[in-house]
Design an enzyme around this catalytic site. Structure first.
Site, PDB file in Angstrom:
ATOM      1  N   GLY A  55      58.583 -56.582 -37.361  1.00 28.42           N
ATOM      2  CA  GLY A  55      57.453 -57.490 -37.509  1.00 28.42           C
ATOM      3  C   GLY A  55      56.968 -57.524 -38.947  1.00 28.42           C
ATOM      4  CG  ASN A  56      55.312 -60.662 -40.571  1.00 24.69           C
ATOM      5  OD1 ASN A  56      54.135 -60.990 -40.520  1.00 24.69           O
ATOM      6  ND2 ASN A  56      56.268 -61.393 -39.999  1.00 24.69           N
ATOM      7  NE  ARG A  57      52.299 -54.283 -45.014  1.00 23.97           N
ATOM      8  CZ  ARG A  57      52.217 -53.056 -44.477  1.00 23.97           C
ATOM      9  NH1 ARG A  57      51.339 -52.808 -43.538  1.00 23.97           N
ATOM     10  NH2 ARG A  57      53.025 -52.109 -44.897  1.00 23.97           N
ATOM     11  CB  ALA A 109      54.307 -64.319 -41.561  1.00 20.87           C
TER      12      ALA A 109
END
Ligand code: CTP
Ligand code: CA
Length: 218
Positions: free
Chosen positions: A33-35, A99
């Site tokens: 995943g990402n922030r 994102a």
């Protein structure tokens, strides 16, 4: 504030907004995943709805309340998000703020276990580019807008993405400045005609400004 009292300049228009990260399963308990917090995408969905647009918000895993009057579709992976966006077409406006994870892996059916053979090797497989698919779709929205998160040459990279993905506009922001999860942002508005520095503002300010710009263009 003016937007709350003014005319609804996007009534009768439909919009698709993507927001948040995507999670790509590694096994039943782990993911890539990402922030991304989803705040900017949710603010844009809210601002478009505020102007009277009929908004479909395709949201990755985020902990945010659905903006008033917005139809929300929750998804997990980039592939799920691509399917949900395709199903929401046609639309007048598409704003791809998510994102999106660039890669997924072939997810294991069982939880991966440590073993004497050493750590597992993850083979990354590229995800569909939802913005590019939308920008080049036969039933392309009249306005296709992307976000470019960069740590390097912000504007040059944003212009390349604008052309490659068939977008009309890109909003470029420098993610080395610690944007993720915060309420503030510093963005540039990039089109084939040139670039405008929109300066620093809250994610809500940027959303209102973009909604006004969209209403002016349609
Ligand atoms: N995007 C998308 N689908 C993907 C990847 C990106 O729709 N699989 C969209 C994002 O929502 C954003 C824009 O494309 O609007 C730019 O995303 P970004 O990550 O900056 O660009 P990439 O093309 O993925 O390039 P890279 O990460 O390699 O810089
Ligand atoms: Ca990317």
């Amino acid at each position: 504030i003016a937007a709350h009292f003014g005319p609804k300049r996007l009534s009768g228009k439909t919009a698709i907004v993507t927001a948040g990260p995507t999670h790509e399963a590694i096994d039943p308990v782990r993911f890539l995943g990402n922030r991304s917090s989803g705040k900017q995408g949710f603010a844009i969905a809210a601002a478009l709805a505020e102007q009277g647009a009929s908004v479909t918000l395709v949201a990755g895993p985020v902990a945010l309340a659905t903006p008033e009057g917005v139809r929300r579709i929750d998804v997990t992976s980039a592939r799920d998000m691509a399917v949900a966006v395709a199903a929401a077409l046609p639309a007048d406006i598409a704003v791809m703020v998510a994102a999106v994870a660039d890669w997924h892996v072939e997810a294991a059916g069982q939880k991966l276990k440590k073993s004497a053979a050493g750590p597992p090797v993850l083979t990354l497989i590229e995800n569909p580019d939802i913005l590019a698919l939308t920008g080049h779709a036969p039933n392309r929205p009249r306005l296709v807008i992307g976000f470019a998160a960069e740590t390097g040459d912000l504007l040059a990279n944003a212009k390349v993405k604008l052309a490659k993905k068939g977008a009309d506009w890109m909003i470029a922001n420098n993610v080395s400045e610690g944007v993720f999860g915060t309420d503030a942002n510093h963005v540039y508005f990039v089109t084939a005609a040139g670039t405008e520095d929109w300066g620093a503002g809250s994610k809500a300010d940027i959303a209102e400004r973009l909604a006004t710009r969209i209403a002016n263009a349609l």
